[in-house]
Write an enzyme that holds these catalytic residues in place. Structure first.
Site, short mmCIF file in Angstrom:
data_model
loop_
_atom_site.label_atom_id
_atom_site.label_comp_id
_atom_site.label_asym_id
_atom_site.label_seq_id
_atom_site.Cartn_x
_atom_site.Cartn_y
_atom_site.Cartn_z
N THR A 166 48.15 38.89 32.48
CA THR A 166 47.94 37.85 31.61
C THR A 166 47.80 38.57 30.10
O THR A 166 46.67 39.93 30.25
CB THR A 166 46.65 36.88 31.70
OG1 THR A 166 47.18 36.14 32.63
CG2 THR A 166 46.32 36.41 30.55
N ARG A 194 51.47 23.49 36.42
CA ARG A 194 50.64 24.25 37.00
C ARG A 194 49.46 24.46 35.61
O ARG A 194 49.97 25.56 34.74
CB ARG A 194 50.55 24.63 37.95
CG ARG A 194 48.95 25.48 37.98
CD ARG A 194 49.72 26.67 37.74
NE ARG A 194 48.24 28.09 38.36
CZ ARG A 194 47.99 28.95 37.42
NH1 ARG A 194 48.67 29.12 36.64
NH2 ARG A 194 46.91 29.67 37.71
N VAL A 195 48.57 24.59 35.12
CA VAL A 195 47.80 24.83 34.22
C VAL A 195 45.80 25.27 34.54
O VAL A 195 45.61 24.65 35.41
CB VAL A 195 46.96 23.89 32.89
CG1 VAL A 195 45.93 24.95 32.12
CG2 VAL A 195 48.37 23.26 32.23
N GLY A 196 46.52 26.91 34.47
CA GLY A 196 45.36 28.35 35.07
C GLY A 196 44.43 28.15 34.05
O GLY A 196 43.56 26.94 33.31
N ASP A 197 43.05 29.34 34.61
CA ASP A 197 42.33 29.01 33.33
C ASP A 197 42.52 29.43 32.06
O ASP A 197 41.13 29.34 31.33
CB ASP A 197 41.73 30.06 35.06
CG ASP A 197 42.28 31.78 34.38
OD1 ASP A 197 43.45 31.83 35.02
OD2 ASP A 197 41.84 32.45 33.53
N THR A 217 40.94 37.91 33.35
CA THR A 217 42.45 37.89 33.66
C THR A 217 42.58 37.92 35.35
O THR A 217 41.30 38.39 35.89
CB THR A 217 43.14 38.78 33.27
OG1 THR A 217 44.62 39.29 34.12
CG2 THR A 217 42.35 40.14 33.58
N GLY A 218 42.94 37.11 36.04
CA GLY A 218 42.83 37.56 37.12
C GLY A 218 43.78 35.73 38.26
O GLY A 218 44.43 35.16 37.30
N HIS A 219 42.79 35.77 39.08
CA HIS A 219 43.44 34.48 40.18
C HIS A 219 42.80 33.40 39.14
O HIS A 219 41.30 33.17 39.12
CB HIS A 219 42.78 34.40 41.25
CG HIS A 219 43.68 33.23 42.10
ND1 HIS A 219 42.51 32.49 42.52
CD2 HIS A 219 45.07 33.04 42.48
CE1 HIS A 219 43.11 31.60 43.47
NE2 HIS A 219 45.01 32.26 43.52
N GLY A 220 43.72 32.45 38.46
CA GLY A 220 43.18 32.03 37.22
C GLY A 220 42.66 30.84 37.80
O GLY A 220 41.29 30.16 37.61
#
Length: 316
Positions: A166, A194-197, A217-220
């Site tokens: 990201t 799917r939508v993340g953070d 950034t990272g695991h959403g």
């Protein structure tokens, strides 16, 4: 106020053969953003330009180079935020657009809304005259290989999520305004839609002149659970430095929900931080005409901006 820009190219694991490209990409992005800030340009323009530069760079999981969903398509999310008035624009699950960050800014400036998704975002892009980029053009050989590998019965997509990428930027300009921008292709082999953070205000980024700006950034899903970007600004409002605020929030995310990630932060007096709980995160910053950049914890190279620009024009 002396302008400052900080950029990241994603937290996770960066494979050895991609380190040089990741370093060069974040350095280029930081220099481009600073090129806008130095003559008096706005933080908003600077973060958009820095992120656009990384969306165009196939080393990163954003724009061209985005990972693929379960059906082998690119779906991207992006957000931009103005710390002056808390205006924000975001897009999610967008396809066939080279620079989602540009579309996010148009959502902020040309609509009364803050987030447009999928087909609605596509129709808005058409109305705004944004050229359509064939989906195939955004797909790199690497993204396709990874997608295929993840389809194998004994594959572990989680293993591949560690090498994410990201991209994001935060800045403060000479007038003391802060801004943030974040853009991503999401998780490899994710479910359609799917939508993340990234597109979620307060999770993927937040900017407020009263405290500062951050991009994550990272695991959403973990970032969303703790609303990481806003959490960092909260800690700064309590008096913590950008570095302490970032470390405190990342530590909370790790202990509370087992999530790893990285953040870049700038406060309203121009102090900055680039921190991560993952193995690596590519980052770069420019302040006082000095460029700093790194990938590993504790790694920090410094060189004058003029020298870096010469390198850059010669191909880093």
């Amino acid at each position: 106020m002396k302008p400052v820009i900080v950029v990241h190219g994603g937290a996770g694991r960066i494979f050895k053969e991609r380190e040089e490209g990741s370093r060069a990409g974040v350095v280029r992005a930081a220099l481009r953003g600073y090129g806008i800030l130095k003559p008096g340009g706005s933080a908003l323009d600077a973060v958009e330009e820095a992120v656009r530069s990384m969306e165009d760079d196939p080393h990163f999981n954003a724009g061209c180079g985005s990972v693929l969903n379960e059906k082998g398509e690119v779906e991207m999310d992006a957000i931009i935020m103005d710390g002056k008035n808390l205006d924000s624009g975001a897009v999610s699950a967008v396809k066939c657009i080279a620079n989602p960050i540009k579309l996010a800014r148009l959502v902020m400036e040309k609509t009364k809304h803050m987030l447009l998704t999928d087909r609605g975002a596509h129709l808005f892009a058409q109305a705004m005259g944004i050229p359509e980029t064939p989906g195939e053009k955004l797909i790199t050989e690497r993204s396709r290989e990874r997608w295929k590998k993840n389809l194998e019965p004994d594959s572990n997509p989680e293993e591949f999520q560690k090498d994410l990428g990201t991209v994001g930027a935060v800045a403060i300009d000479s007038e003391g305004n802060v801004a943030c921008a974040t853009s991503t292709g999401g998780l490899s082999n994710k479910l359609i839609g799917r939508v993340g953070d990234t597109a979620c205000i307060g999770s993927g980024g937040y900017a407020d002149n009263h405290s500062g700006a951050t991009s994550t950034t990272g695991h959403g899903e973990s970032i969303m659970k703790v609303v990481l970007a806003r959490l960092i600004l909260y800690h700064m409002e309590q008096g913590l430095s950008p570095e302490m605020a970032a470390d405190t929030a990342l530590d909370y995310m790790k202990t509370r929900v087992g999530g790893l990630g990285g953040v870049i932060v700038v406060n309203n007096s121009g102090e900055w931080a680039a921190r991560f709980s993952t193995k690596q995160m590519s980052w770069a910053t420019v302040k006082d005409d000095q460029l700093h950049y790194g990938i590993y914890a504790g790694e920090r190279h410094t060189k004058p901006v003029d020298e870096a620009l010469t390198f850059e024009s010669e191909g880093f």
